[in-house]
Scaffold this motif. Structure first.
Motif, short mmCIF file in Angstrom:
data_model
loop_
_atom_site.label_atom_id
_atom_site.label_comp_id
_atom_site.label_asym_id
_atom_site.label_seq_id
_atom_site.Cartn_x
_atom_site.Cartn_y
_atom_site.Cartn_z
N SER A 166 0.81 -1.22 0.00
CA SER A 166 0.00 0.00 0.00
C SER A 166 0.85 1.27 0.00
O SER A 166 2.00 1.28 0.43
CB SER A 166 -0.93 0.00 1.22
OG SER A 166 -0.19 0.03 2.42
N ASP A 234 -2.82 -6.22 1.14
CA ASP A 234 -3.15 -4.79 1.06
C ASP A 234 -2.45 -4.21 -0.16
O ASP A 234 -1.23 -4.05 -0.17
CB ASP A 234 -2.71 -4.07 2.33
CG ASP A 234 -3.26 -2.64 2.41
OD1 ASP A 234 -3.74 -2.13 1.37
OD2 ASP A 234 -3.23 -2.06 3.51
N SER A 236 -3.77 -1.31 -1.54
CA SER A 236 -4.47 -0.02 -1.62
C SER A 236 -3.52 1.15 -1.85
O SER A 236 -2.31 1.05 -1.67
CB SER A 236 -5.26 0.21 -0.33
OG SER A 236 -4.39 0.33 0.78
N SER A 237 -4.11 2.27 -2.29
CA SER A 237 -3.39 3.53 -2.48
C SER A 237 -2.20 3.37 -3.42
O SER A 237 -1.07 3.76 -3.11
CB SER A 237 -2.95 4.10 -1.13
OG SER A 237 -4.06 4.38 -0.31
N ARG A 258 -7.57 -5.47 1.01
CA ARG A 258 -7.75 -4.03 0.77
C ARG A 258 -7.31 -3.70 -0.66
O ARG A 258 -6.16 -3.91 -1.04
CB ARG A 258 -6.94 -3.18 1.75
CG ARG A 258 -7.37 -3.30 3.20
CD ARG A 258 -6.64 -2.30 4.08
NE ARG A 258 -7.13 -0.93 3.89
CZ ARG A 258 -6.34 0.13 3.73
NH1 ARG A 258 -5.03 0.00 3.71
NH2 ARG A 258 -6.88 1.34 3.58
N SER A 260 -8.51 -0.54 -2.03
CA SER A 260 -9.12 0.79 -2.10
C SER A 260 -8.18 1.82 -2.73
O SER A 260 -6.99 1.60 -2.90
CB SER A 260 -9.52 1.25 -0.70
OG SER A 260 -8.39 1.30 0.15
N ASN A 261 -8.78 2.99 -3.06
CA ASN A 261 -8.03 4.14 -3.57
C ASN A 261 -7.27 3.84 -4.85
O ASN A 261 -6.08 4.08 -4.96
CB ASN A 261 -7.06 4.66 -2.49
CG ASN A 261 -7.79 5.12 -1.25
OD1 ASN A 261 -8.65 5.98 -1.32
ND2 ASN A 261 -7.45 4.53 -0.12
N LYS A 262 -7.98 3.30 -5.81
CA LYS A 262 -7.39 3.00 -7.11
C LYS A 262 -8.34 3.40 -8.22
O LYS A 262 -9.36 4.05 -8.00
CB LYS A 262 -7.09 1.50 -7.22
CG LYS A 262 -6.17 0.94 -6.17
CD LYS A 262 -5.80 -0.46 -6.55
CE LYS A 262 -5.06 -1.15 -5.44
NZ LYS A 262 -5.94 -1.43 -4.31
#
Length: 317
Positions: A166, A234, A236-237, A258, A260-262
């Motif tokens: 991440s 993870d 994410s990001s 996780r 997220s943020n993609k």
């Protein structure tokens, strides 16, 4: 409450642990004379300067190396010789730069590598996939970049159970090729369910300064002892794009995921319903469309579920 410079241990010392103090200054080169060391823990101090080049090859007995949570800078030394006994390396929470040294491939017994929260600038160290015992790989909060290509071998990272990439700059599609090779994430080891990853490696119990940090259920969490059945990913990001591949449903032992943020698009794959052990699922902050699959209701252990900030439609199952 120890202060001042780091005391140089005698050459015959086996365990040197000065964690959680207020020691300052550089790591003295004379520490390389401690050729009997099995544990070297200088974590949670205010040490600065560069890491001595002898790191990894001065002791044939060294199993645990923990320099985490200091102010060390410069590159990670390249010298890691064949036959090293290193099992755990933690260099997290420093100001280290440059790439991950390729000579780590010589650490055939390595179980955990944590270089999170530094300034490391590198591509994904795919060659670590040849390490047969690697269980934990933490690269979070660095400057890793580029695409993660499919593995060259069908046996890459065979025992990996915790992966945190991440807060980096990875691009391209999610590494679906590796979902086929992460064997330890597919089957539950019933024999070792009540054991911890690194509790019994060093000849004494309750060694608690070696810890990793993961964001689980939306909260940064410090893990000191990790059960051998805990599986987490993870990614994410970063800047991954494209769809979530159906093959992720093969990782049936996942407890935490996780993504997220993609810029992930397309629908939520129904194969996520195969992740029966999943406790935390975060696929928020993407561009996912369609409905939430009814199959996700099969995940009876799910305690944290975040699909916010997408383009989902239809009913909530």
């Amino acid at each position: 409450m120890l202060e001042g410079s780091l005391p140089v241990p005698p050459p015959s010392i086996g365990i040197y642990n000065v964690a959680y103090n207020k020691l300052t200054g550089k790591i003295p080169l004379l520490i390389c004379n401690a050729s009997s060391l099995s544990v070297l823990d200088l974590s949670y101090n205010n040490l600065s300067g560069i890491i001595p080049q002898c790191l990894g090859n001065f002791s044939d007995h060294l199993k645990l190396l923990n320099f985490g949570n200091n102010k060390l800078r410069g590159p990670i030394p390249q010298a890691y010789k064949n036959g090293t006994q290193l099992r755990m390396i933690n260099l997290s929470q420093n100001q280290l730069q440059g790439p991950v040294p390729n000579s780590l491939v010589n650490c055939s017994l390595l179980e955990s590598l944590d270089v999170g929260n530094n300034h490391i600038n590198d591509i994904f160290p795919f060659w670590l996939g040849t390490l047969p015992e690697l269980k934990v790989l933490i690269l979070r909060f660095n400057r890793f970049h580029g695409s993660i290509l499919n593995p060259n071998s069908s046996f890459a990272f065979p025992k990996l159970q915790i992966l945190d990439l991440s807060h980096n700059g990875f691009t391209g599609k999610l590494p679906s090729g590796y979902f086929h090779t992460w064997t330890a994430m597919k089957t539950i080891d019933d024999v070792n369910q009540s054991k911890y990853i690194w509790k019994e490696n060093y000849g004494f119990e309750n060694y608690s300064t070696y810890a990793i940090t993961l964001t689980n259920k939306g909260v940064p969490t410090v893990y000191v002892y990790i059960l051998t059945i805990f599986i987490a990913i993870d990614l994410s990001s970063n800047r991954f794009e494209g769809e979530i591949p159906d093959s992720i449903g093969m990782l049936k032992c996942l407890h935490m995921l996780r993504l997220s943020n993609k810029n992930l698009t397309s629908h939520i794959p129904s194969s996520l319903g195969n992740l029966m052990q999943l406790e935390s699922l975060d696929i928020s902050q993407n561009k996912l469309t369609g409905e939430i699959p009814q199959q996700l209701t099969q995940i009876t252990f799910l305690a944290f579920f975040n699909v916010s900030n997408n383009h989902l439609t239809g009913p909530i199952p």
